[in-house]
Design a protein around this motif. Structure first.
Motif, short mmCIF file in Angstrom:
data_model
loop_
_atom_site.label_atom_id
_atom_site.label_comp_id
_atom_site.label_asym_id
_atom_site.label_seq_id
_atom_site.Cartn_x
_atom_site.Cartn_y
_atom_site.Cartn_z
N PHE A 218 0.82 -1.21 0.00
CA PHE A 218 0.00 0.00 0.00
C PHE A 218 0.86 1.26 0.00
O PHE A 218 0.55 2.23 -0.69
CB PHE A 218 -0.92 0.01 1.23
N GLY A 325 -8.39 6.04 -0.71
CA GLY A 325 -7.72 4.76 -0.57
C GLY A 325 -7.23 4.52 0.85
O GLY A 325 -7.36 3.41 1.39
N TYR A 329 -8.29 1.52 3.35
CA TYR A 329 -7.21 0.72 3.91
C TYR A 329 -7.22 0.76 5.43
O TYR A 329 -6.90 -0.23 6.11
CB TYR A 329 -5.89 1.25 3.37
N ASN A 359 -3.43 -4.97 -6.25
CA ASN A 359 -2.62 -3.75 -6.24
C ASN A 359 -1.51 -3.83 -7.27
O ASN A 359 -1.26 -2.87 -8.04
CB ASN A 359 -2.04 -3.52 -4.84
N THR A 379 -4.18 2.15 -6.10
CA THR A 379 -4.05 2.05 -4.65
C THR A 379 -5.41 2.08 -3.98
O THR A 379 -5.70 1.27 -3.08
CB THR A 379 -3.17 3.20 -4.14
N ALA A 380 -6.27 3.01 -4.40
CA ALA A 380 -7.59 3.13 -3.78
C ALA A 380 -8.46 1.91 -4.09
O ALA A 380 -9.16 1.39 -3.20
CB ALA A 380 -8.28 4.40 -4.28
N THR A 381 -8.42 1.42 -5.31
CA THR A 381 -9.24 0.27 -5.70
C THR A 381 -8.82 -0.98 -4.95
O THR A 381 -9.66 -1.73 -4.43
CB THR A 381 -9.15 0.03 -7.22
N ALA A 383 -7.32 -1.15 -2.12
CA ALA A 383 -7.68 -1.00 -0.71
C ALA A 383 -9.13 -1.41 -0.48
O ALA A 383 -9.46 -2.05 0.53
CB ALA A 383 -7.46 0.44 -0.25
#
Length: 486
Positions: A218, A325, A329, A359, A379-381, A383
């Motif tokens: 992450f 994200g 997370y 990721n 990164t957001a997806t 998470a």
């Protein structure tokens, strides 16, 4: 919710350290520019990933076994032996392939990578020992002190002209000094570990190692991929935007680090009700800072990033995406914290595998196809994927409930705050534009205004928040305890 004084100490300490890092980063970016800061970010990301190879989950395993309060010194000694051997192998590999390492980063940094790896083993072991022995209240101030010393030494070395070398050397010096101080607090007894101690650590680490990769994925996967496909200047801007978003995750980390030893202990006692309550509480407050951060970052992102230099304002394109994200997370980490605490790292392993796989694939595909914004989207997806899997597996063993009411009240307070901040920005820009270099003071004022408005509104509309504040103050305010002391 009763996080107690430990989590408060952790929060205040980490906040102080982050503020020091914030000002140091401004100095570096304004003095050296985004390109050199990009080299620095890629180097630390590389060290971080190589650090996983030398640890393979033993750091979290040490925390887990020591927190069970049976032969803690033997487990620490076993973990030290394993991590030392692995570090030597990795360091030798870096030296053998120094040419490839230097070519990837774009600067001759292989020797610094080895130095940082060696320092990181001592620092990681001391941190694990402090957490595992229920000394989070000691670990947090030391973490702040480390950031402070690192910042001071790095700034000094950059000031005398060492540039990238000064930043990397200062980072290592600060970590080494604070690790030595932490070792004094731990005062481990010299114990010769037996094979059963190593085997017990491995039994936990064989699943928890993927949790270490999850954290590094992450925070660093996007930086590593950006290092392959985009100029170092954009990588530096992205790294600064990510650092800002991570700053707002401090409270969530305070909850997680404080609760893990307690969850582990309650699991050993088969106290299912307390585990459920602790999980509910963690989810209620994981987004306390991040939710208003998303709203504020969307409104003020360009001005906030301009503090680092005019070239950094373009980072406002990725900041809100990164904040979303980090929020997803943050919730996922609380759930995986519970799974590890109840000694089900196998389920956390599966959730981490889904997150890491998505990721890696998304970063490679999106960064290659649409550029650096693709890294934030990836990164957001991913998470979100990790959150879904974490929820599914945790719900199988802990009957927690989603605190939708409390989360909704945090969003209401944040949106109302956003309206006030937006209006204040509009009026300020219309009347202060004639003042030269007013941006930094203007942004600080808007952030302060937003914080006051958000917490004032939340305090007024959330009974649970008022009770939580009252329960954790060092003095009594009886009328605040609407539901009594939980």
């Amino acid at each position: 919710m009763r996080l107690g004084q430990t989590s408060v100490v952790y929060l205040v300490s980490k906040f102080g350290g982050s503020i020091l890092g914030f000002f140091a980063t401004i100095y570096f970016t304004r003095t050296l520019g985004e390109e050199i800061y990009g080299f620095y970010a890629v180097t630390l990301a590389l060290v971080s990933w190589l650090g996983i190879v030398k640890s393979v989950g033993f750091g979290q395993a040490i925390v887990k076994r020591m927190s069970e309060e049976e032969e803690p010194d033997a487990f620490l000694a076993a973990g030290t032996a394993v991590k030392t051997a692995l570090t030597l192998v990795v360091a030798l590999g870096v030296l053998v392939f120094r040419g490839q390492v230097n070519a990837y980063v774009g600067q001759p940094v292989a020797e610094f990578v080895v130095l940082l790896l060696v320092v990181s083993i001592l620092s990681g072991l001391v941190n694990s020992a402090l957490k595992g022995s229920h000394r989070v209240h000691v670990y947090a101030p030391l973490s702040t002190a480390k950031q402070g010393i690192q910042s001071v030494v790095m700034v000094g070395l950059v000031y005398v002209g060492w540039e990238l070398s000064g930043m990397l050397l200062g980072h290592a010096i600060g970590a080494a000094l604070i690790a030595a101080v932490g070792l004094w607090f731990v005062k481990p007894a010299f114990v010769v570990p037996r094979w059963r101690h190593v085997a017990s650590l491995f039994e936990f680490a064989k699943f928890s190692w993927l949790g270490s990769i999850q954290k590094k994925t992450f925070s660093d996967m996007d930086i590593l991929v950006l290092g392959l496909f985009v100029p170092s200047g954009l990588t530096g801007i992205y790294a600064v935007a990510y650092a800002l978003s991570e700053f707002l995750d401090i409270f969530s980390n305070a909850i997680r680090n404080t609760l893990f030893p307690e969850l582990s202990k309650r699991a050993a006692d088969d106290d299912d009700d307390m585990i459920r309550m602790l999980t509910n509480d963690a989810l209620s407050y994981a987004g306390l800072f991040l939710i208003p951060g998303i709203v504020g970052g969307t409104i003020l992102g360009d001005r906030l990033l301009r503090i680092y230099g005019d070239g950094f304002a373009v980072g406002a394109r990725v900041l809100p995406i990164l904040l979303v994200g980090v929020l997803a997370y943050s919730y996922a980490k609380q759930l995986l914290n519970t799974l590890n605490g109840i000694d089900r790292p196998d389920l956390a392993f599966r959730a981490n595998a889904a997150f890491i796989g998505s990721n890696l694939v998304l970063n490679l595909v999106l960064v290659y196809s649409i550029g650096w914004v693709g890294a934030a989207i990836a990164t957001a997806t991913s998470a979100g994927v990790g959150l879904l899997f974490g929820f599914y597996y945790t719900r199988q063993h802990v009957s927690f409930t989603i605190p939708t009411g409390e989360i909704a009240r945090q969003w209401v307070a944040a949106l109302l705050m956003g309206g006030v901040v937006y209006a204040a920005r509009y009026l300020g820009e219309a009347n202060w534009a004639w003042i030269a270099d007013y941006n930094a003071v203007f942004v600080v004022g808007l952030v302060g205004l937003g914080a006051v408005v958000y917490f004032a509104i939340l305090f007024g509309i959330s009974t649970e928040f008022r009770t939580t504040v009252a329960n954790n103050l060092p003095f009594e305010i009886p009328y605040l305890r609407d539901h009594g002391d939980r």
